[in-house]
Design a protein around this motif. Structure first.
Motif, PDB file in Angstrom:
ATOM      1  N   GLY A 154       0.795  -1.222   0.000  1.00 26.77           N
ATOM      2  CA  GLY A 154       0.000   0.000   0.000  1.00 26.77           C
ATOM      3  C   GLY A 154       0.824   1.268   0.000  1.00 26.77           C
ATOM      4  N   SER A 155       2.088   1.175   0.434  1.00 30.53           N
ATOM      5  CA  SER A 155       2.949   2.360   0.467  1.00 30.53           C
ATOM      6  C   SER A 155       3.256   2.888  -0.922  1.00 30.53           C
ATOM      7  CB  SER A 155       4.258   2.039   1.204  1.00 30.53           C
ATOM      8  OG  SER A 155       5.008   1.057   0.500  1.00 30.53           O
ATOM      9  N   ILE A 156       3.044   2.054  -1.946  1.00 27.28           N
ATOM     10  CA  ILE A 156       3.221   2.521  -3.327  1.00 27.28           C
ATOM     11  C   ILE A 156       2.230   3.637  -3.621  1.00 27.28           C
ATOM     12  CG2 ILE A 156       3.032   1.855  -5.756  1.00 27.28           C
ATOM     13  CD1 ILE A 156       3.992  -0.913  -4.982  1.00 27.28           C
ATOM     14  N   LEU A 157       1.040   3.507  -3.058  1.00 27.07           N
ATOM     15  CA  LEU A 157       0.014   4.538  -3.245  1.00 27.07           C
ATOM     16  C   LEU A 157       0.261   5.734  -2.348  1.00 27.07           C
ATOM     17  CD1 LEU A 157      -2.696   5.499  -4.424  1.00 27.07           C
ATOM     18  CD2 LEU A 157      -3.835   4.245  -2.568  1.00 27.07           C
ATOM     19  N   LEU A 158       0.529   5.470  -1.074  1.00 26.92           N
ATOM     20  CA  LEU A 158       0.705   6.570  -0.130  1.00 26.92           C
ATOM     21  C   LEU A 158       1.552   6.113   1.059  1.00 26.92           C
ATOM     22  CD1 LEU A 158      -0.224   9.537   0.356  1.00 26.92           C
ATOM     23  CD2 LEU A 158      -2.015   8.603   1.820  1.00 26.92           C
ATOM     24  N   ALA A 159       2.638   6.829   1.299  1.00 19.51           N
ATOM     25  CA  ALA A 159       3.504   6.571   2.458  1.00 19.51           C
ATOM     26  C   ALA A 159       3.666   7.866   3.230  1.00 19.51           C
ATOM     27  CB  ALA A 159       4.855   6.036   1.995  1.00 19.51           C
ATOM     28  N   ASN A 160       4.203   7.782   4.420  1.00 19.06           N
ATOM     29  CA  ASN A 160       4.392   8.998   5.228  1.00 19.06           C
ATOM     30  C   ASN A 160       5.793   9.086   5.813  1.00 19.06           C
ATOM     31  OD1 ASN A 160       4.340   7.124   7.315  1.00 19.06           O
ATOM     32  ND2 ASN A 160       2.243   7.628   7.946  1.00 19.06           N
ATOM     33  N   THR A 161       6.738   8.399   5.186  1.00 15.84           N
ATOM     34  CA  THR A 161       8.129   8.468   5.644  1.00 15.84           C
ATOM     35  C   THR A 161       9.036   8.846   4.478  1.00 15.84           C
ATOM     36  OG1 THR A 161       8.407   6.082   5.211  1.00 15.84           O
ATOM     37  CG2 THR A 161       7.796   6.744   7.449  1.00 15.84           C
ATOM     38  N   GLY A 162      10.188   9.414   4.819  1.00 15.04           N
ATOM     39  CA  GLY A 162      11.161   9.769   3.800  1.00 15.04           C
ATOM     40  C   GLY A 162      11.027  11.212   3.341  1.00 15.04           C
ATOM     41  N   MET A 163      11.734  11.535   2.253  1.00 13.52           N
ATOM     42  CA  MET A 163      11.730  12.890   1.721  1.00 13.52           C
ATOM     43  C   MET A 163      10.364  13.240   1.125  1.00 13.52           C
ATOM     44  SD  MET A 163      13.989  12.509  -1.800  1.00 13.52           S
ATOM     45  CE  MET A 163      15.394  11.744  -0.999  1.00 13.52           C
ATOM     46  N   ILE A 164      10.095  14.513   1.017  1.00 13.02           N
ATOM     47  CA  ILE A 164       8.785  14.994   0.591  1.00 13.02           C
ATOM     48  C   ILE A 164       8.379  14.434  -0.777  1.00 13.02           C
ATOM     49  CG2 ILE A 164       7.481  17.069  -0.048  1.00 13.02           C
ATOM     50  CD1 ILE A 164       9.215  18.610   1.988  1.00 13.02           C
ATOM     51  N   GLY A 165       9.313  14.337  -1.690  1.00 16.87           N
ATOM     52  CA  GLY A 165       8.984  13.902  -3.040  1.00 16.87           C
ATOM     53  C   GLY A 165       8.723  12.421  -3.191  1.00 16.87           C
ATOM     54  N   GLY A 166       8.906  11.638  -2.123  1.00 11.62           N
ATOM     55  CA  GLY A 166       8.802  10.188  -2.250  1.00 11.62           C
ATOM     56  C   GLY A 166       7.601   9.554  -1.579  1.00 11.62           C
ATOM     57  N   TYR A 167       6.558  10.338  -1.287  1.00 18.46           N
ATOM     58  CA  TYR A 167       5.425   9.796  -0.539  1.00 18.46           C
ATOM     59  C   TYR A 167       4.503   8.901  -1.359  1.00 18.46           C
ATOM     60  CZ  TYR A 167       6.662  13.112   3.132  1.00 18.46           C
ATOM     61  OH  TYR A 167       7.337  13.800   4.106  1.00 18.46           O
ATOM     62  N   SER A 168       4.557   9.014  -2.673  1.00 18.77           N
ATOM     63  CA  SER A 168       3.668   8.199  -3.498  1.00 18.77           C
ATOM     64  C   SER A 168       4.357   7.807  -4.796  1.00 18.77           C
ATOM     65  CB  SER A 168       2.371   8.951  -3.815  1.00 18.77           C
ATOM     66  OG  SER A 168       1.575   8.216  -4.728  1.00 18.77           O
ATOM     67  N   VAL A 169       4.634   6.508  -4.946  1.00 11.41           N
ATOM     68  CA  VAL A 169       5.216   6.012  -6.194  1.00 11.41           C
ATOM     69  C   VAL A 169       4.247   6.269  -7.346  1.00 11.41           C
ATOM     70  CG1 VAL A 169       5.994   3.954  -7.430  1.00 11.41           C
ATOM     71  CG2 VAL A 169       6.613   4.271  -5.023  1.00 11.41           C
ATOM     72  N   ILE A 170       2.954   6.107  -7.082  1.00 11.05           N
ATOM     73  CA  ILE A 170       1.941   6.327  -8.115  1.00 11.05           C
ATOM     74  C   ILE A 170       1.987   7.763  -8.626  1.00 11.05           C
ATOM     75  CG2 ILE A 170      -0.528   6.314  -8.638  1.00 11.05           C
ATOM     76  CD1 ILE A 170       0.700   3.552  -8.250  1.00 11.05           C
ATOM     77  N   ALA A 171       2.101   8.728  -7.710  1.00 15.33           N
ATOM     78  CA  ALA A 171       2.171  10.135  -8.105  1.00 15.33           C
ATOM     79  C   ALA A 171       3.415  10.404  -8.953  1.00 15.33           C
ATOM     80  CB  ALA A 171       2.168  11.031  -6.868  1.00 15.33           C
ATOM     81  N   ILE A 172       4.528   9.794  -8.583  1.00 18.27           N
ATOM     82  CA  ILE A 172       5.771   9.971  -9.357  1.00 18.27           C
ATOM     83  C   ILE A 172       5.606   9.365 -10.742  1.00 18.27           C
ATOM     84  CG2 ILE A 172       8.237   9.448  -9.455  1.00 18.27           C
ATOM     85  CD1 ILE A 172       8.135   9.220  -6.356  1.00 18.27           C
ATOM     86  N   VAL A 173       4.989   8.198 -10.812  1.00 20.35           N
ATOM     87  CA  VAL A 173       4.770   7.537 -12.102  1.00 20.35           C
ATOM     88  C   VAL A 173       3.862   8.389 -12.991  1.00 20.35           C
ATOM     89  CG1 VAL A 173       3.712   5.541 -13.231  1.00 20.35           C
ATOM     90  CG2 VAL A 173       5.209   5.210 -11.250  1.00 20.35           C
ATOM     91  N   VAL A 174       2.838   9.004 -12.398  1.00 21.24           N
ATOM     92  CA  VAL A 174       1.967   9.896 -13.166  1.00 21.24           C
ATOM     93  C   VAL A 174       2.782  11.040 -13.767  1.00 21.24           C
ATOM     94  CG1 VAL A 174       0.088  11.590 -12.986  1.00 21.24           C
ATOM     95  CG2 VAL A 174      -0.145   9.353 -11.901  1.00 21.24           C
ATOM     96  N   GLY A 175       3.646  11.644 -12.944  1.00 21.05           N
ATOM     97  CA  GLY A 175       4.517  12.706 -13.440  1.00 21.05           C
ATOM     98  C   GLY A 175       5.459  12.212 -14.521  1.00 21.05           C
ATOM     99  N   ALA A 176       6.001  10.997 -14.336  1.00 23.17           N
ATOM    100  CA  ALA A 176       6.921  10.418 -15.316  1.00 23.17           C
ATOM    101  C   ALA A 176       6.223  10.150 -16.642  1.00 23.17           C
ATOM    102  CB  ALA A 176       7.524   9.123 -14.762  1.00 23.17           C
ATOM    103  N   ILE A 177       5.003   9.637 -16.585  1.00 24.87           N
ATOM    104  CA  ILE A 177       4.239   9.373 -17.812  1.00 24.87           C
ATOM    105  C   ILE A 177       3.989  10.670 -18.572  1.00 24.87           C
ATOM    106  CG2 ILE A 177       1.980   8.650 -18.703  1.00 24.87           C
ATOM    107  CD1 ILE A 177       1.946   6.538 -16.479  1.00 24.87           C
ATOM    108  N   TYR A 178       3.636  11.719 -17.843  1.00 29.01           N
ATOM    109  CA  TYR A 178       3.430  13.022 -18.488  1.00 29.01           C
ATOM    110  C   TYR A 178       4.707  13.483 -19.202  1.00 29.01           C
ATOM    111  CZ  TYR A 178       2.890  18.043 -19.115  1.00 29.01           C
ATOM    112  OH  TYR A 178       2.865  19.304 -19.663  1.00 29.01           O
ATOM    113  N   LEU A 179       5.851  13.366 -18.511  1.00 29.46           N
ATOM    114  CA  LEU A 179       7.120  13.798 -19.104  1.00 29.46           C
ATOM    115  C   LEU A 179       7.483  12.954 -20.323  1.00 29.46           C
ATOM    116  CD1 LEU A 179       9.248  14.458 -15.878  1.00 29.46           C
ATOM    117  CD2 LEU A 179       8.335  16.167 -17.464  1.00 29.46           C
ATOM    118  N   MET A 180       7.203  11.661 -20.265  1.00 29.98           N
ATOM    119  CA  MET A 180       7.499  10.793 -21.403  1.00 29.98           C
ATOM    120  C   MET A 180       6.594  11.114 -22.588  1.00 29.98           C
ATOM    121  SD  MET A 180       8.278   7.111 -19.553  1.00 29.98           S
ATOM    122  CE  MET A 180       8.961   6.371 -21.035  1.00 29.98           C
ATOM    123  N   LEU A 181       5.326  11.389 -22.325  1.00 30.91           N
ATOM    124  CA  LEU A 181       4.401  11.758 -23.407  1.00 30.91           C
ATOM    125  C   LEU A 181       4.804  13.080 -24.048  1.00 30.91           C
ATOM    126  CD1 LEU A 181       0.949  10.782 -21.826  1.00 30.91           C
ATOM    127  CD2 LEU A 181       2.184   9.584 -23.646  1.00 30.91           C
TER     128      LEU A 181
END
Length: 341
Positions: A154-181
């Motif tokens: 479940g931490s892939i969707l939402l976590a609460n530890t670590g640096m600010i930019g790493g709380y959601s793998v899903i959110a990062i992937v969404v950003g990555a998909i946008y950049l790739m498109l």
């Protein structure tokens, strides 16, 4: 460079930076969901001071207005995302100023920089204010806030530890998909990093090596930090080599007890090899991405050189000498600034 080429380059940089800012929106939204206004203030502070630093630099050092390409805004946002959620505001501001001044502006322009600005800013904080971002410090948690987050898968969707930019793998992937498109992100550098970290994870588990980064932090590094424009390689095999060697270097640093600094040291070491990587691991005269015996041999030679530098950094770190090396770099940056007109 001809005027038309300069304009085309400026337009490319500007549109790339705007797209990068857009790609970070999901990460910022998630940070607000997890810890509320605190991480937003950190990101806002680092961004405003990054832009302000560029403006003051232009007015008082270059004696002219700098036409913005949003690159300093991107540096500010990424610096904020790379910090802890309760980092003191003045520390976030200082990290941003150092990133912009000594990671980018001192080289004259974005395309001339030789190091990753975000790495310079965060490393400065770890070296000069080691207790602020130390593991378990107040910057990483607030007992008065119950932050939402999941454990395990479940931490892939939402976590609460670590640096600010790493709380959601899903959110990062969404950003990555946008950049790739949008054609702003290629798969090679993140893939190289993820492969080496994945393999290294099992080696580390077997050897009892602690991996201090959360999954979201590793994905954030691969998508937003390692792919920094002009401080990462240009070509397919060079990008793969870059990502793989950064991951391998991080594992070696972790093995020797170096934790938060590991990705920063690894990126800086590979920054040294950007020009040789682009020179050796590039398409042939026909434009094909193929490696011959000479390229493979030279690539292995660079890999050995990287490992040698990793052990040199380990030695310097263990004896507290990285700080003095960084101070020398700051003096180099001041000298570079003095040569600008």
């Amino acid at each position: 460079m001809r005027l038309n080429e300069k304009r085309a380059l400026k337009e490319k940089i500007t549109t790339t930076m705007i797209d990068t800012l857009i790609a970070t929106i999901p990460l910022i939204v998630v940070a607000f969901v997890v810890y509320g206004i605190f991480p937003i203030l950190i990101i806002l502070t680092s961004t405003v001071l990054a832009v302000l630093t560029e403006y003051i630099f232009g007015k008082f050092i270059l004696k002219k207005d700098i036409e913005t390409d949003f690159s300093t805004a991107v540096v500010g946002v990424l610096v904020g995302l790379s910090l802890a959620p309760f980092t003191p505001i003045y520390i976030a501001g200082l990290a941003s100023i150092i990133s912009v001044l000594f990671g980018q502006l001192c080289f004259g322009s974005v395309e001339k920089k030789i190091v990753n600005p975000i790495v310079i800013g965060k490393l400065a904080i770890l070296l000069f204010f080691p207790s602020v971002l130390a593991t378990g410090s107040a910057a990483w948690s607030n007992p008065d806030i119950v932050a939402p987050g999941f454990e395990g898968v479940g931490s892939i969707l939402l976590a609460n530890t670590g640096m600010i930019g790493g709380y959601s793998v899903i959110a990062i992937v969404v950003g990555a998909i946008y950049l790739m498109l949008r054609g702003r992100l290629s798969w090679e550098v993140p893939t190289g990093l993820f492969i080496s970290i994945f393999v290294g994870y099992f080696v580390a588990a077997f050897m009892g090596i602690e991996i201090p980064l959360e999954l979201g932090e590793i994905v954030f590094l691969g998508v937003f930090i390692l792919t920094d424009l002009y401080s990462s390689p240009k070509y397919l095999f060079g990008k793969l080599f870059y990502g793989i060697m950064i991951g391998a270097s991080m594992i070696l640093f972790w093995k020797h007890g170096i934790q938060q600094e590991a990705p920063l040291y690894a990126i800086l070491i590979l920054n040294i090899f950007i020009r040789p990587i682009n020179s050796v691991l590039k398409p042939n005269v026909y434009g094909d991405d193929k490696l011959g015996f000479a390229e493979i041999t030279q690539g292995l030679g660079m890999a050995i050189a990287v490992i040698v530098l990793v052990f040199a950094f380990i030695f310097l770190h263990q004896f507290g000498l990285i700080l003095y090396l960084f101070i020398i770099y700051l003096f180099f940056g001041i000298w570079k600034i003095s040569t600008l007109k």
